[in-house]
Write an enzyme that holds these catalytic residues in place. Structure first.
Site, PDB file in Angstrom:
ATOM      1  CB  SER A  94      -0.895   0.064   1.280  1.00  0.00           C
ATOM      2  OG  SER A  94      -1.910  -0.849   1.155  1.00  0.00           O
ATOM      3  CG  HIS A 125      -2.873  -1.790  -3.709  1.00  0.00           C
ATOM      4  ND1 HIS A 125      -2.091  -2.611  -3.502  1.00  0.00           N
ATOM      5  CD2 HIS A 125      -3.220  -1.304  -2.401  1.00  0.00           C
ATOM      6  CE1 HIS A 125      -1.606  -2.791  -2.044  1.00  0.00           C
ATOM      7  NE2 HIS A 125      -2.351  -1.966  -1.509  1.00  0.00           N
ATOM      8  CG  HIS A 147      -5.507  -6.602  -0.098  1.00  0.00           C
ATOM      9  ND1 HIS A 147      -5.378  -5.421  -1.047  1.00  0.00           N
ATOM     10  CD2 HIS A 147      -4.247  -6.537   0.948  1.00  0.00           C
ATOM     11  CE1 HIS A 147      -4.216  -4.931  -1.091  1.00  0.00           C
ATOM     12  NE2 HIS A 147      -3.565  -5.212  -0.001  1.00  0.00           N
ATOM     13  CE1 TYR A 149      -9.042  -4.485   1.511  1.00  0.00           C
ATOM     14  CE2 TYR A 149      -7.473  -5.468   2.841  1.00  0.00           C
ATOM     15  CZ  TYR A 149      -7.768  -4.587   1.668  1.00  0.00           C
ATOM     16  OH  TYR A 149      -6.960  -3.781   1.393  1.00  0.00           O
ATOM     17  CD  GLU A 150      -8.432  -5.706  -3.275  1.00  0.00           C
ATOM     18  OE1 GLU A 150      -8.704  -5.183  -4.179  1.00  0.00           O
ATOM     19  OE2 GLU A 150      -7.382  -6.170  -3.070  1.00  0.00           O
ATOM     20  CB  ALA A 177       1.503  -0.388   4.499  1.00  0.00           C
ATOM     21  CG  MET A 280      -5.206  -6.281   6.575  1.00  0.00           C
ATOM     22  SD  MET A 280      -6.380  -5.060   6.144  1.00  0.00           S
ATOM     23  CE  MET A 280      -6.403  -3.897   7.577  1.00  0.00           C
ATOM     24  CB  SER A 281      -0.888  -8.391   1.851  1.00  0.00           C
ATOM     25  OG  SER A 281       0.020  -7.715   2.494  1.00  0.00           O
ATOM     26  CG  ASN A 304      -0.533   1.569  11.493  1.00  0.00           C
ATOM     27  OD1 ASN A 304      -0.070   1.143  10.432  1.00  0.00           O
ATOM     28  ND2 ASN A 304      -1.139   1.045  12.564  1.00  0.00           N
ATOM     29  CG  HIS A 320      -5.699   2.786   3.408  1.00  0.00           C
ATOM     30  ND1 HIS A 320      -4.995   2.016   3.541  1.00  0.00           N
ATOM     31  CD2 HIS A 320      -5.877   3.250   2.200  1.00  0.00           C
ATOM     32  CE1 HIS A 320      -4.667   1.718   2.404  1.00  0.00           C
ATOM     33  NE2 HIS A 320      -5.074   2.397   1.462  1.00  0.00           N
TER      34      HIS A 320
HETATM   35  O1  LIG Z   1      -1.067  -4.334   0.548  1.00  0.00           O
HETATM   36  P1  LIG Z   1      -0.671  -4.091   1.891  1.00  0.00           P
HETATM   37  O2  LIG Z   1      -0.586  -5.206   2.743  1.00  0.00           O
HETATM   38  O3  LIG Z   1       0.702  -3.221   1.833  1.00  0.00           O
HETATM   39  O4  LIG Z   1      -1.627  -2.925   2.588  1.00  0.00           O
HETATM   40  C1  LIG Z   1      -1.935  -2.483   3.839  1.00  0.00           C
HETATM   41  C2  LIG Z   1      -3.179  -3.763   4.456  1.00  0.00           C
HETATM   42  C3  LIG Z   1      -4.339  -2.974   3.849  1.00  0.00           C
HETATM   43  O5  LIG Z   1      -4.527  -3.416   2.514  1.00  0.00           O
HETATM   44  C4  LIG Z   1      -4.004  -1.679   3.942  1.00  0.00           C
HETATM   45  C5  LIG Z   1      -4.519  -1.307   5.549  1.00  0.00           C
HETATM   46  O6  LIG Z   1      -4.088   0.176   5.390  1.00  0.00           O
HETATM   47  O7  LIG Z   1      -2.354  -1.429   4.007  1.00  0.00           O
HETATM   48  N1  LIG Z   2      -3.819  -5.391   9.791  1.00  0.00           N
HETATM   49  C1  LIG Z   2      -3.210  -4.263   9.842  1.00  0.00           C
HETATM   50  N2  LIG Z   2      -2.846  -4.032   8.774  1.00  0.00           N
HETATM   51  C2  LIG Z   2      -2.212  -2.912   8.483  1.00  0.00           C
HETATM   52  N3  LIG Z   2      -1.493  -2.264   7.486  1.00  0.00           N
HETATM   53  C3  LIG Z   2      -1.143  -1.009   8.038  1.00  0.00           C
HETATM   54  N4  LIG Z   2      -1.331  -0.870   9.065  1.00  0.00           N
HETATM   55  C4  LIG Z   2      -1.929  -1.859   9.530  1.00  0.00           C
HETATM   56  C5  LIG Z   2      -2.326  -2.534  10.745  1.00  0.00           C
HETATM   57  O1  LIG Z   2      -2.273  -1.750  11.719  1.00  0.00           O
HETATM   58  N5  LIG Z   2      -3.087  -3.549  10.909  1.00  0.00           N
END
Ligand SMILES: O=P(O)(O)O[C@@H]1C[C@H](O)[C@@H](CO)O1
Ligand SMILES: Nc1nc2[nH]cnc2c(=O)[nH]1
Length: 349
Positions: A94, A125, A147, A149-150, A177, A280-281, A304, A320
């Site tokens: 991300s 993305h 992802h 969740y999509e 991220a 989340m990935s 974060n 986000h």
């Molecule tokens: O694709 P990534 O894993 O970098 O993205 C993270 C997980 C969620 O898609 C998003 C949440 O802010 O960032």
């Molecule tokens: N699950 C999760 N995904 C993230 N992507 C960026 N920050 C976070 C977070 O705090 N939790």
């Protein structure tokens, strides 16, 4: 930091197309009825109505079986269209799409134009595949990943990794991220992944679920040593020459399903399990890459800090927007780390 050593077809929306002759929605106006299967559904008389167009769209999204031949066709499309056989595949996390912007002589494929490819739905993305050269190496980069969740099944999320493999990719660079759970991590730090905790796997979900095609890999792949130690050590050395070693860590990532960020109780539990960063990935991509014997390097940009104690501070809430802003700030550093590591691989090739 010293050198690192490891010691330290179609799932439908809970139902199937009703075979009772109700499928009259070809013009897209009259709903097609579906009766979810199973006693509970009929006992409770649950019904879900979709137009046939909506049903097709859901089916396409939920598709989780990609035969070898289909993956081969996609790979051929990319290799022929770019005239390049890439050795390194990069997945941009991300807000880290700029990792693909540094590719020279880029040939760009919008996901919409690639046959049988999913589309990106998340901000940050872009939904493009970029093929070209970086530090003299042939590379391909996904500017946009998929992802869970999509609404995509895990096998679909990581299908592009198999496409990379059949394009000729030997090394996967996966970036993401993530929220920092380790209290020593600061926003903007980089965590080189040396292991993961697959929470979706704990819940019985895997990108390798379903029939196994041995042309990709074995039925029961081992995952110890998934993250290549040489590449981790090279990245540590590079971080020293970049003068950023104090903000580079080696740690454990965990993937949750999202799209919600975690509760305090969940974060406490993850920390107790030895997790340093949460996202989340990536994990399903790494599993798919290891299944087909690719070398894996992965890192998290800590966007974060995750609170592990209760408080009323609004600052504790992840967003986000914050993720994207931090990624934008740190993109130059991430790009340098990636290109220097690519250069190292190229040097020893
Ligand atoms: O694709 P990534 O894993 O970098 O993205 C993270 C997980 C969620 O898609 C998003 C949440 O802010 O960032
Ligand atoms: N699950 C999760 N995904 C993230 N992507 C960026 N920050 C976070 C977070 O705090 N939790």
């Amino acid at each position: 930091m010293t050198g690192y050593s490891s010691k330290t077809d179609v799932a439908t929306a809970n139902g199937k197309q009703n075979g009772s002759g109700n499928q009259t929605g070809e013009n897209g106006t009259k709903p097609t009825e579906f009766t979810p299967q199973g006693n509970h559904a009929s006992e409770n008389n649950i019904q879900c109505s979709l137009t046939s167009d909506e049903f097709r769209a859901v089916n396409l999204m939920r598709q989780d079986m990609y035969p070898y031949e289909v993956i081969q066709e996609i790979a051929d499309f990319i290799v022929k269209g770019s005239g390049i056989r890439p050795k390194i595949g990069i997945i941009c996390g991300s807000g880290l799409g700029s990792l693909a912007d540094i590719i020279q002589n880029p040939k760009v494929f919008d996901y919409e134009k690639i046959p049988n490819f999913p589309v990106s739905t998340v901000e940050g993305h872009a939904g493009r595949l970029v093929v070209g050269t970086l530090e003299g190496a042939n590379v391909m980069a996904m500017q946009g990943r998929f992802h869970f969740y999509e609404g995509y099944p895990l096998a679909k999320c990581s299908m592009p990794v198999r496409v990379m493999k059949l394009c000729g990719v030997e090394y996967l660079f996966a970036t993401n991220a993530a929220g920092g759970i380790n209290p020593k991590y600061a926003v903007g730090d980089i965590m080189l992944m040396h292991d993961h905790v697959n929470m979706l796997g704990f819940a019985g979900n895997s990108p390798l679920q379903g029939p196994n095609d041995p042309r990709f890999g074995p039925r029961f792949p081992a995952l110890v040593n998934s993250y290549n130690k040489d590449l981790i050590n090279k990245a540590i050395e590079i971080s020293k020459t970049m003068g950023i070693e104090s903000s580079v860590h080696v740690g454990v990532y965990s993937c949750l399903g999202g799209p919600t960020y975690e509760t305090i109780a969940e974060l406490k539990a993850l920390r107790m399990m030895g997790v340093d960063a949460v996202g989340m990935s990536t994990v399903h991509e790494v599993i798919t890459a290891r299944h087909c014997d690719m070398k894996v390097f992965a890192f998290s940009l800590i966007t974060n800090k995750c609170a592990t104690e209760y408080s009323d501070k609004k600052d504790d809430e992840a967003s986000h927007d914050e993720v994207m802003a931090v990624a934008k700030n740190r993109q130059k550093t991430c790009c340098e780390l990636v290109s220097r590591l690519v250069a190292e691989i190229q040097k020893t090739a």
